[in-house]
Design an enzyme around this catalytic site. Structure first.
Site, PDB file in Angstrom:
ATOM      1  N   HIS A 218       9.724  42.503  80.306  1.00 29.96           N
ATOM      2  CA  HIS A 218      10.084  41.927  79.010  1.00 29.96           C
ATOM      3  C   HIS A 218      11.589  41.769  78.866  1.00 29.96           C
ATOM      4  CE1 HIS A 218       8.797  40.004  75.398  1.00 29.96           C
ATOM      5  NE2 HIS A 218       9.923  40.459  74.885  1.00 29.96           N
ATOM      6  N   TYR A 222      14.628  38.282  78.028  1.00 27.03           N
ATOM      7  CA  TYR A 222      15.911  38.167  77.307  1.00 27.03           C
ATOM      8  C   TYR A 222      17.054  37.839  78.270  1.00 27.03           C
ATOM      9  CZ  TYR A 222      12.959  39.546  73.584  1.00 27.03           C
ATOM     10  OH  TYR A 222      11.920  39.548  72.697  1.00 27.03           O
ATOM     11  N   HIS A 372       2.520  30.196  74.325  1.00 27.76           N
ATOM     12  CA  HIS A 372       3.704  30.892  73.775  1.00 27.76           C
ATOM     13  C   HIS A 372       4.909  30.729  74.703  1.00 27.76           C
ATOM     14  CE1 HIS A 372       6.388  34.216  72.740  1.00 27.76           C
ATOM     15  NE2 HIS A 372       6.110  34.831  73.875  1.00 27.76           N
ATOM     16  N   PHE A 373       4.707  31.032  75.981  1.00 29.62           N
ATOM     17  CA  PHE A 373       5.934  31.114  76.768  1.00 29.62           C
ATOM     18  C   PHE A 373       6.475  29.758  77.215  1.00 29.62           C
ATOM     19  CE2 PHE A 373       2.970  32.632  80.282  1.00 29.62           C
ATOM     20  CZ  PHE A 373       3.193  31.623  81.195  1.00 29.62           C
ATOM     21  N   HIS A 374       5.669  28.695  77.071  1.00 26.41           N
ATOM     22  CA  HIS A 374       6.297  27.394  77.339  1.00 26.41           C
ATOM     23  C   HIS A 374       7.151  26.954  76.149  1.00 26.41           C
ATOM     24  CE1 HIS A 374       3.727  27.298  80.894  1.00 26.41           C
ATOM     25  NE2 HIS A 374       4.613  26.455  81.364  1.00 26.41           N
ATOM     26  N   ARG A 435      -6.332  32.282  80.745  1.00 29.20           N
ATOM     27  CA  ARG A 435      -5.161  31.819  81.483  1.00 29.20           C
ATOM     28  C   ARG A 435      -5.391  32.094  82.973  1.00 29.20           C
ATOM     29  NH1 ARG A 435      -0.355  36.417  80.877  1.00 29.20           N
ATOM     30  NH2 ARG A 435       0.741  34.913  82.161  1.00 29.20           N
ATOM     31  N   ARG A 436      -4.507  31.613  83.829  1.00 28.74           N
ATOM     32  CA  ARG A 436      -4.514  31.918  85.261  1.00 28.74           C
ATOM     33  C   ARG A 436      -5.899  31.743  85.900  1.00 28.74           C
ATOM     34  NH1 ARG A 436      -0.632  37.315  85.542  1.00 28.74           N
ATOM     35  NH2 ARG A 436       1.240  36.101  85.821  1.00 28.74           N
TER      36      ARG A 436
HETATM   37 FE1  HAS Z   1       7.137  36.691  74.603  1.00 28.78          FE
HETATM   38  C1  HAS Z   1       4.347  37.466  76.473  1.00 28.78           C
HETATM   39  C2  HAS Z   1       6.182  38.947  72.215  1.00 28.78           C
HETATM   40  C3  HAS Z   1      10.088  36.145  72.879  1.00 28.78           C
HETATM   41  C4  HAS Z   1       8.374  34.910  77.272  1.00 28.78           C
HETATM   42  N1  HAS Z   1       6.479  36.246  76.481  1.00 28.78           N
HETATM   43  C5  HAS Z   1       5.279  36.635  77.045  1.00 28.78           C
HETATM   44  C6  HAS Z   1       5.170  36.076  78.368  1.00 28.78           C
HETATM   45  C7  HAS Z   1       6.337  35.382  78.600  1.00 28.78           C
HETATM   46  C8  HAS Z   1       7.143  35.494  77.415  1.00 28.78           C
HETATM   47  C9  HAS Z   1       6.721  34.651  79.881  1.00 28.78           C
HETATM   48  O1  HAS Z   1       4.236  41.310  71.985  1.00 28.78           O
HETATM   49  C10 HAS Z   1       3.974  36.203  79.303  1.00 28.78           C
HETATM   50  C11 HAS Z   1       4.134  37.273  80.308  1.00 28.78           C
HETATM   51  C12 HAS Z   1       2.953  37.295  81.232  1.00 28.78           C
HETATM   52  O2  HAS Z   1       2.977  36.543  82.221  1.00 28.78           O
HETATM   53  O3  HAS Z   1       1.999  37.997  80.958  1.00 28.78           O
HETATM   54  N2  HAS Z   1       7.947  37.377  72.850  1.00 28.78           N
HETATM   55  C13 HAS Z   1       7.378  38.273  72.007  1.00 28.78           C
HETATM   56  C14 HAS Z   1       8.238  38.471  70.844  1.00 28.78           C
HETATM   57  C15 HAS Z   1       9.336  37.671  71.045  1.00 28.78           C
HETATM   58  C16 HAS Z   1       9.148  37.002  72.307  1.00 28.78           C
HETATM   59  C17 HAS Z   1       7.996  39.356  69.672  1.00 28.78           C
HETATM   60  N3  HAS Z   1       8.873  35.716  74.983  1.00 28.78           N
HETATM   61  C18 HAS Z   1       9.957  35.631  74.149  1.00 28.78           C
HETATM   62  C19 HAS Z   1      11.015  34.896  74.795  1.00 28.78           C
HETATM   63  C20 HAS Z   1      10.530  34.551  76.037  1.00 28.78           C
HETATM   64  C21 HAS Z   1       9.188  35.072  76.138  1.00 28.78           C
HETATM   65  C22 HAS Z   1      12.370  34.626  74.187  1.00 28.78           C
HETATM   66  C23 HAS Z   1      11.177  33.804  77.141  1.00 28.78           C
HETATM   67  C24 HAS Z   1      12.399  33.387  77.150  1.00 28.78           C
HETATM   68  N4  HAS Z   1       5.559  37.938  74.371  1.00 28.78           N
HETATM   69  C25 HAS Z   1       5.388  38.827  73.357  1.00 28.78           C
HETATM   70  C26 HAS Z   1       4.206  39.662  73.638  1.00 28.78           C
HETATM   71  C27 HAS Z   1       3.691  39.248  74.850  1.00 28.78           C
HETATM   72  C28 HAS Z   1       4.558  38.158  75.283  1.00 28.78           C
HETATM   73  C29 HAS Z   1       3.659  40.749  72.815  1.00 28.78           C
HETATM   74  C30 HAS Z   1       2.489  39.844  75.597  1.00 28.78           C
HETATM   75  C31 HAS Z   1       1.219  39.291  75.149  1.00 28.78           C
HETATM   76  C32 HAS Z   1       0.063  39.712  76.016  1.00 28.78           C
HETATM   77  O4  HAS Z   1      -0.938  40.172  75.453  1.00 28.78           O
HETATM   78  O5  HAS Z   1       0.094  39.569  77.246  1.00 28.78           O
HETATM   79  C33 HAS Z   1      10.545  37.579  70.105  1.00 28.78           C
HETATM   80  O6  HAS Z   1      11.736  37.807  70.823  1.00 28.78           O
HETATM   81  C34 HAS Z   1      10.585  36.265  69.399  1.00 28.78           C
HETATM   82  C35 HAS Z   1      11.646  36.240  68.323  1.00 28.78           C
HETATM   83  C36 HAS Z   1      11.999  34.832  67.963  1.00 28.78           C
HETATM   84  C37 HAS Z   1      12.148  34.353  66.745  1.00 28.78           C
HETATM   85  C38 HAS Z   1      12.462  32.878  66.554  1.00 28.78           C
HETATM   86  C39 HAS Z   1      13.849  32.626  66.019  1.00 28.78           C
HETATM   87  C40 HAS Z   1      14.076  31.151  65.927  1.00 28.78           C
HETATM   88  C41 HAS Z   1      15.232  30.521  66.284  1.00 28.78           C
HETATM   89  C42 HAS Z   1      15.288  29.031  66.157  1.00 28.78           C
HETATM   90  C43 HAS Z   1      15.975  28.595  64.870  1.00 28.78           C
HETATM   91  C44 HAS Z   1      16.093  27.129  64.841  1.00 28.78           C
HETATM   92  C45 HAS Z   1      17.093  26.447  64.224  1.00 28.78           C
HETATM   93  C46 HAS Z   1      17.195  24.968  64.443  1.00 28.78           C
HETATM   94  C47 HAS Z   1      18.170  27.078  63.415  1.00 28.78           C
HETATM   95  C48 HAS Z   1      11.994  35.198  65.552  1.00 28.78           C
HETATM   96  C49 HAS Z   1      16.444  31.225  66.770  1.00 28.78           C
HETATM   97  C50 HAS Z   1      16.319  24.195  63.544  1.00 28.78           C
HETATM   98  C51 HAS Z   1      16.463  22.765  63.951  1.00 28.78           C
HETATM   99  C52 HAS Z   1      15.635  21.762  63.664  1.00 28.78           C
HETATM  100  C53 HAS Z   1      15.916  20.403  64.138  1.00 28.78           C
HETATM  101  C54 HAS Z   1      14.427  21.989  62.817  1.00 28.78           C
END
Ligand code: HAS
Length: 562
Positions: A218, A222, A372-374, A435-436
Site C-alpha cells: 500500500h 503512495y 478503483h485502481f485505474h 478480477r484476475r
Molecule cells: Fe487503493 C486497493 C483504499 C488510494 C491503488 N488501491 C488498491 C489496489 C491498487 C490501489 C493498485 O482499503 C489493488 C491492489 C491489488 O492488486 O490487490 N486506496 C484506498 C484508499 C485510498 C486509496 C482509502 N489506491 C489509492 C491510490 C492508488 C491506489 C492513490 C494508486 C496510486 N485501495 C484501498 C483498499 C484496497 C485498495 C482498501 C484493497 C481492497 C481489497 O479488498 O483488495 C485513499 O488514499 C484515497 C484518498 C483520495 C481522495 C480523493 C481526493 C481527490 C483529489 C482530486 C481533487 C480534484 C480537483 C480538481 C481539485 C480522498 C485530490 C477538480 C477538477 C475538475 C475539472 C472537476
C-alpha cells in the site's frame, strides 16, 4: 538551468526505457479487456498466455514505469531546486541496478516462467531470476535517496532559516516511505520466496508472505502518487495562471503521508482469516487517516484553481472552472494534470468504499478493484508520468513537441476511456464479476456451463473503454517518439513551471524537519504491524487448493489440501 551531459543522458534513459516497455504493457492491457469480454475463448494469444500477459501488464505499468520515472523526476527536482547535480556515480549505479533487474524479471516473464502477477503471492511460484530481478529493481530505485539526503543536509546547513522547497520535501518524503516499505518486500523475496523457488525450502508461510507484501504494497501506491502531488502543488497553480493557495497545507499533507502510508497494508487482507479483527480494525482506521492528506490536497488545489480562474476574469461562484487553459497546446501539462485530478475524485471515493470493512466484503477480489485502481494509478499517476516525461524530455533536449495540438487532447481521450472502462468494471464488480480471471474461457463463453450473461454488458463496456485508452496511448507514443526523433530547435534547459504562493505562511520548524515525523512513523508502524506479523506467524493457514489457469474453480476441494 543548464545540466551536464551525463545527467541529461541519465534522465533520457530513465524516461526512455520504461516508455518503450510501456508499449508492451499497454498491449497487454487491451488484451485483458478482449479476453474478459469473451471475444476470444482461448488461454493464450500470440504465444503469450492470459496470466503471463497480466503479469507483464502489472509489472511494467505499475512497477517498472513508476520506479524509473520517480527516480528520473527525483534527480531533476533535486538538481533544479538545489541548483546542484546529484552524484553521477551513484545515479548511474542506480540506473544499472534497475535496468539489470528489469531485464532479469522481463526474461522470466517472457519465457513464461513467472506468471505470478505483480503481487507474486505464493503459492504461485516464479523462476528465481524474477525475484532477484525485482529485488535489484527496488534496491536500485532507492540508492539515490542517500545522495539526495546528503545534498539536503548540506543545503540545510547553508540555509538554516529558509523553508525546504516543497518539491524537495515531497521527493525526500516519498523516497523515505519507499525505503522503509521495500525492506519488508526485500525480506519476503530474499528470506521466504527465493529459497523456496530455488528448492531449498519445501513450503512457505503464505499469510506471512502476503502480510510482508502488503506492508510494501500500500505504501507503494503512495510512492506512485507523490510525484504527481509534487507536480500538483508546485506546478499546477502556475500553469492554471494563479498561485498555490497555501504552502503549509502542502507540507502538512506530505508529512501525513509519511505517517500513514505504511501502517495500512492490512486493509488488503480484510478477508484473510489469519489476521485478527483488532488488527484489521486498527489498520482500517489508519486507512481513513491516509485519506486526510488527499482531502487537504483536494481543497487546496480547488482553492488554487478558483484563484486562477478569477484572475482570468471569472466573476461567478463556479465560473472559474470554465476559465482554465484546458486546451492550450503550450500548457499541455495542465491538461495532463487536471485530467488526472478529475479521475482521482472517483478513484478516491472508491478507495474510501474499499477501506470500509463491511463494504470491502462486497467488492474484495471483484472487478470493482481494477475499476478503483485505474482511476488512481492509471489516472493522476499515469497522466502525470507521461505528461512530465514528455515535458522533461523536450526541455532537456531542446526539442519541440511533435504535433502539439494532438498532444493536448490525449489526456481527455484517456479520461473518456478510463471512465467507460472503470464504469464497466465497477458495475461488474458489484454484481460479482471476479478480477484476475480469463472470463472468455468460462463465464463469458456461451458454450460453457458457467456462462453468466449478466456480465456481458459490463465486460463490453470495459472493452469499449479499453479500446479508447489504447488509441490515446498510441497517440501518446506518436507524440513522444516523434519528439524524441525530432530536431533540436531550442536551448536545452532543465526548467519547471514554479507556482508562487498566495498564503506563504512563516516557517514553522515542525513542518521543516524530518526527525519528529520519522519517530512517530516508527511508533505507528510498530503498533500496527507487530501484532499483524505475530498473527501471520502463529496462523499460517491451510494449504491452497489446486487451480489450473483455464478454470476459476479449484481442481480439488480446499478440505483435501489441509
Ligand atoms: Fe487503493 C486497493 C483504499 C488510494 C491503488 N488501491 C488498491 C489496489 C491498487 C490501489 C493498485 O482499503 C489493488 C491492489 C491489488 O492488486 O490487490 N486506496 C484506498 C484508499 C485510498 C486509496 C482509502 N489506491 C489509492 C491510490 C492508488 C491506489 C492513490 C494508486 C496510486 N485501495 C484501498 C483498499 C484496497 C485498495 C482498501 C484493497 C481492497 C481489497 O479488498 O483488495 C485513499 O488514499 C484515497 C484518498 C483520495 C481522495 C480523493 C481526493 C481527490 C483529489 C482530486 C481533487 C480534484 C480537483 C480538481 C481539485 C480522498 C485530490 C477538480 C477538477 C475538475 C475539472 C472537476
Amino acid at each position: 538551468m543548464q545540466i551536464s551531459k551525463s545527467l541529461k543522458r541519465l534522465i533520457f534513459w530513465e524516461l526512455g526505457v520504461p516508455i518503450t516497455l510501456l508499449t508492451i504493457g499497454i498491449y497487454h492491457g487491451l488484451m485483458q479487456t478482449i479476453y474478459r469480454a469473451g471475444v476470444i475463448h482461448q488461454s493464450s494469444f500470440a504465444h503469450l498466455d492470459y496470466y503471463q500477459g497480466l503479469t507483464l501488464h502489472g509489472v511494467i505499468n505499475a512497477i517498472v514505469l513508476t520506479s524509473f520515472f520517480a527516480v528520473a523526476f527525483g534527480h531533476a527536482t533535486i538538481a533544479f531546486y538545489f541548483k546542484a547535480e546529484p552524484n553521477k556515480k551513484v545515479a548511474w549505479l542506480s540506473f544499472w541496478l534497475m535496468t539489470i533487474g528489469t531485464c532479469m524479471a522481463a526474461w522470466a516473464m517472457l519465457a513464461g516462467k513467472a506468471s505470478v502477477l505483480y503481487t507474486f503471492y505464493p503459492p504461485l511460484k516464479a523462476h528465481p531470476l524474477f525475484y532477484l530481478g525485482a529485488a535489484l529493481l527496488l534496491v536500485g530505485s532507492w540508492v539515490p535517496l542517500f545522495d539526495w539526503a546528503n545534498m539536503y543536509m548540506k543545503w540545510k546547513k547553508e540555509n538554516p532559516l529558509v523553508k525546504t522547497p516543497l518539491g524537495v520535501l515531497g521527493t525526500l518524503v516519498n523516497f523515505t516511505i519507499w525505503f522503509v516499505c521495500t525492506l519488508a518486500v526485500a525480506y519476503e523475496v530474499l528470506v521466504l520466496l527465493l529459497p523456496w523457488a530455488m528448492g531449498w525450502k519445501q513450503t512457505v508461510n503464505v499469510t506471512l508472505a502476503r502480510t510482508l507484501f502488503w506492508f510494501f504494497g500500500h505504501a507503494l501506491v503512495y510512492f506512485w502518487l507523490l510525484p504527481a502531488y509534487i507536480m500538483y502543488y508546485t506546478m499546477l497553480p502556475k500553469l492554471a495562471g494563479g498561485k498555490l493557495f497555501s504552502d503549509l497545507a502542502g507540507r502538512i499533507s506530505l508529512f501525513l503521508f509519511l505517517l500513514f502510508s505504511v501502517p495500512v497494508g492490512v486493509h488488503h487482507q480484510f478477508s484473510d482469516p489469519s489476521i485478527t479483527k483488532g488488527v484489521k480494525m486498527f489498520q482500517g482506521l489508519l486507512t481513513f487517516g491516509v485519506a486526510i492528506p488527499s482531502f487537504i490536497t483536494a481543497f487546496t488545489l480547488a482553492a488554487s484553481l478558483e484563484y486562477a480562474g478569477k484572475k482570468r476574469g471569472s466573476k461567478s461562484l463556479f465560473g472559474y472552472f470554465a476559465r482554465l487553459p484546458y486546451l492550450d497546446p503550450n500548457k499541455y501539462l495542465f491538461a495532463y494534470m487536471i485530467c488526472g485530478l478529475f479521475l482521482f475524485i472517483f478513484g478516491g471515493l472508491t478507495g474510501i468504499v474499499n477501506a470500509s470493512g463491511p463494504l470491502n466484503a462486497v467488492i474484495h477480489n471483484t472487478a470493482w478493484l481494477p475499476g478503483h485502481f485505474h482511476m488512481t494509478v492509471a489516472g493522476p499517476v499515469f497522466l502525470s508520468i507521461i505528461g512530465m516525461s514528455l515535458f522533461l524530455y523536450a526541455g532537456i533536449s531542446g526539442k519541440r513537441i511533435f504535433l502539439p495540438k494532438l498532444n493536448v487532447i490525449i489526456p481527455y481521450l484517456w479520461v473518456i476511456g478510463i471512465l467507460i472502462f472503470s464504469t464497466g468494471l465497477s458495475w461488474g464488480g458489484l454484481i460479482g464479476e471476479p478480477r484476475r480471471t480469463n472470463l472468455g474461457m468460462t463465464y463469458l463463453n456461451p458454450k460453457n456451463e458457467l456462462f453468466t450473461p449478466e456480465w456481458v454488458p459490463t465486460t463490453l463496456l470495459a472493452l469499449a473503454g479499453g479500446i479508447i485508452m489504447t488509441v490515446a496511448a498510441i497517440l501518446f507514443f506518436v507524440v513522444f517518439f516523434g519528439t524524441l526523433f525530432g530536431k533540436k530547435k531550442e536551448e536545452a534547459v532543465l526548467s519547471f513551471p514554479v507556482s508562487e504562493i498566495l498564503h506563504d505562511e512563516k516557517r514553522i520548524a515542525l513542518f521543516d524537519t524530518f526527525k519528529p515525523w520519522l519517530i512517530i512513523m516508527g511508533i505507528i508502524i510498530v503498533l500496527s504491524y507487530v501484532p499483524a506479523f505475530i498473527n501471520a506467524n502463529n496462523n499460517p493457514g491451510p494449504g491452497a487448493p489446486a487451480f489450473t489457469p483455464e478454470n476459476p474453480m479449484p481442481v480439488q476441494p480446499v478440505s483435501e489440501t489441509r
